[in-house]
Every structure is written in C-alpha cells, then in structure tokens.
Write a protein that holds these residues in place. Sequence first.
Motif, PDB file in Angstrom:
ATOM      1  N   ALA A  40       0.824  -1.215   0.000  1.00  0.00           N
ATOM      2  CA  ALA A  40       0.000   0.000   0.000  1.00  0.00           C
ATOM      3  C   ALA A  40       0.857   1.262   0.000  1.00  0.00           C
ATOM      4  N   ALA A  41       2.058   1.188   0.550  1.00  0.00           N
ATOM      5  CA  ALA A  41       2.953   2.341   0.599  1.00  0.00           C
ATOM      6  C   ALA A  41       3.931   2.373  -0.578  1.00  0.00           C
ATOM      7  N   SER A  42       3.874   1.379  -1.441  1.00  0.00           N
ATOM      8  CA  SER A  42       4.842   1.260  -2.536  1.00  0.00           C
ATOM      9  C   SER A  42       4.395   2.048  -3.767  1.00  0.00           C
ATOM     10  N   ARG A  43       5.150   1.907  -4.836  1.00  0.00           N
ATOM     11  CA  ARG A  43       4.800   2.555  -6.107  1.00  0.00           C
ATOM     12  C   ARG A  43       3.444   2.100  -6.629  1.00  0.00           C
ATOM     13  N   TRP A  44       2.932   0.977  -6.127  1.00  0.00           N
ATOM     14  CA  TRP A  44       1.616   0.471  -6.542  1.00  0.00           C
ATOM     15  C   TRP A  44       0.517   0.910  -5.589  1.00  0.00           C
ATOM     16  N   GLY A  45       0.816   1.804  -4.688  1.00  0.00           N
ATOM     17  CA  GLY A  45      -0.135   2.226  -3.674  1.00  0.00           C
ATOM     18  C   GLY A  45      -1.451   2.748  -4.218  1.00  0.00           C
ATOM     19  N   ALA A  46      -1.441   3.309  -5.425  1.00  0.00           N
ATOM     20  CA  ALA A  46      -2.688   3.809  -6.017  1.00  0.00           C
ATOM     21  C   ALA A  46      -3.701   2.683  -6.221  1.00  0.00           C
ATOM     22  N   THR A  95       9.378  -4.310 -11.054  1.00  0.00           N
ATOM     23  CA  THR A  95      10.133  -4.350  -9.815  1.00  0.00           C
ATOM     24  C   THR A  95       9.577  -3.303  -8.871  1.00  0.00           C
ATOM     25  N   GLY A  96       9.663  -3.615  -7.619  1.00  0.00           N
ATOM     26  CA  GLY A  96       9.101  -2.741  -6.609  1.00  0.00           C
ATOM     27  C   GLY A  96      10.130  -1.852  -5.952  1.00  0.00           C
ATOM     28  N   PRO A  97       9.796  -1.383  -4.748  1.00  0.00           N
ATOM     29  CA  PRO A  97      10.633  -0.407  -4.062  1.00  0.00           C
ATOM     30  C   PRO A  97      11.961  -0.971  -3.563  1.00  0.00           C
ATOM     31  N   GLN A  98      12.087  -2.268  -3.518  1.00  0.00           N
ATOM     32  CA  GLN A  98      13.340  -2.878  -3.076  1.00  0.00           C
ATOM     33  C   GLN A  98      13.634  -4.086  -3.949  1.00  0.00           C
ATOM     34  N   GLN A  99      14.876  -4.474  -3.998  1.00  0.00           N
ATOM     35  CA  GLN A  99      15.255  -5.614  -4.819  1.00  0.00           C
ATOM     36  C   GLN A  99      14.479  -6.853  -4.373  1.00  0.00           C
TER      37      GLN A  99
END
Length: 137
Positions: A40-46, A95-99
């Motif tokens: 929810a807090a990541s780049r996909w949070g929308a 890819t998300g906020p971390q590896q």
Amino acid sequence: MEYDGALTGRESYRRFLRKAFRYADQICLSCCGLDYEEFAASRWGALADSVTGYEYTVESPVTCGPEVLLLYLNINQVTAKWLLEKDNIYDFWETGPQQGTFLWDLCFVKNRELIFCSCTHERFCSISPELLEWVEV
C-alpha cells in the motif's frame, strides 16, 4: 485452455482487457517480497483502494514457490487504467521499491472462480471456455 497468442500484441491485449473487464468481477495479482502495508505504501499504492481482499500463500493461481501476497482487486477506473498502460499480458514483471519485489501474474475472477490466469515469468496463460467465448464474440 492455454491461450496467449492473441494477447502478446498491444492492441489485441487491450481488446481482450476491455471485454474481460465487462465479464469478470475482479482481478487478482501476485505481489512478491512485500506485505500488504508495504504494498500500500509502494509505487503500486494507487491500487490499494481497489483491493477487496488479500492473503499470503505459497500457492498462487499459477505457481507454487515462495510466499506471495495474493491481491484481489475491483475492476474500476484505477485498475483498468493501470492494466491498459501495459504492453501485453506478460508486461507485469514490475520491480518494486526494493530488490526482489514484484507485482505480476494477472488473473481474472468471476463469481469467485478463476476464469483467466497468466504466469509472467513462464510466459503462459490459460482461459476458461466461458471467457473465451465471450472474448471471441
């Protein structure tokens, strides 16, 4: 039924989505490497406001392996726009906020039944006869 040839081109993929949006109730996505709060807090949070449920599982609709966060989302303007921005059915190796974090393996659900699933990293998908009939009309 295995089904992918018609979904690798951008325009055919978009036509498929528009029909699937009208037929299905929800989409399902696998999120690897994040818990729900991190998602929810990541780049996909929308997409988080569209989530109707989630579970942690080692058995997603298309693969077994490390634990994933399985997300169920409403089909709405936010999810439709996000999906329509992709190039094809396998353009989900994000890819998300971390590896080691990924959002992938698009599935469609109708009446709690899986009617379409894709496996991003293996590049295969399958479709139910009911959805296939709807899509081909």
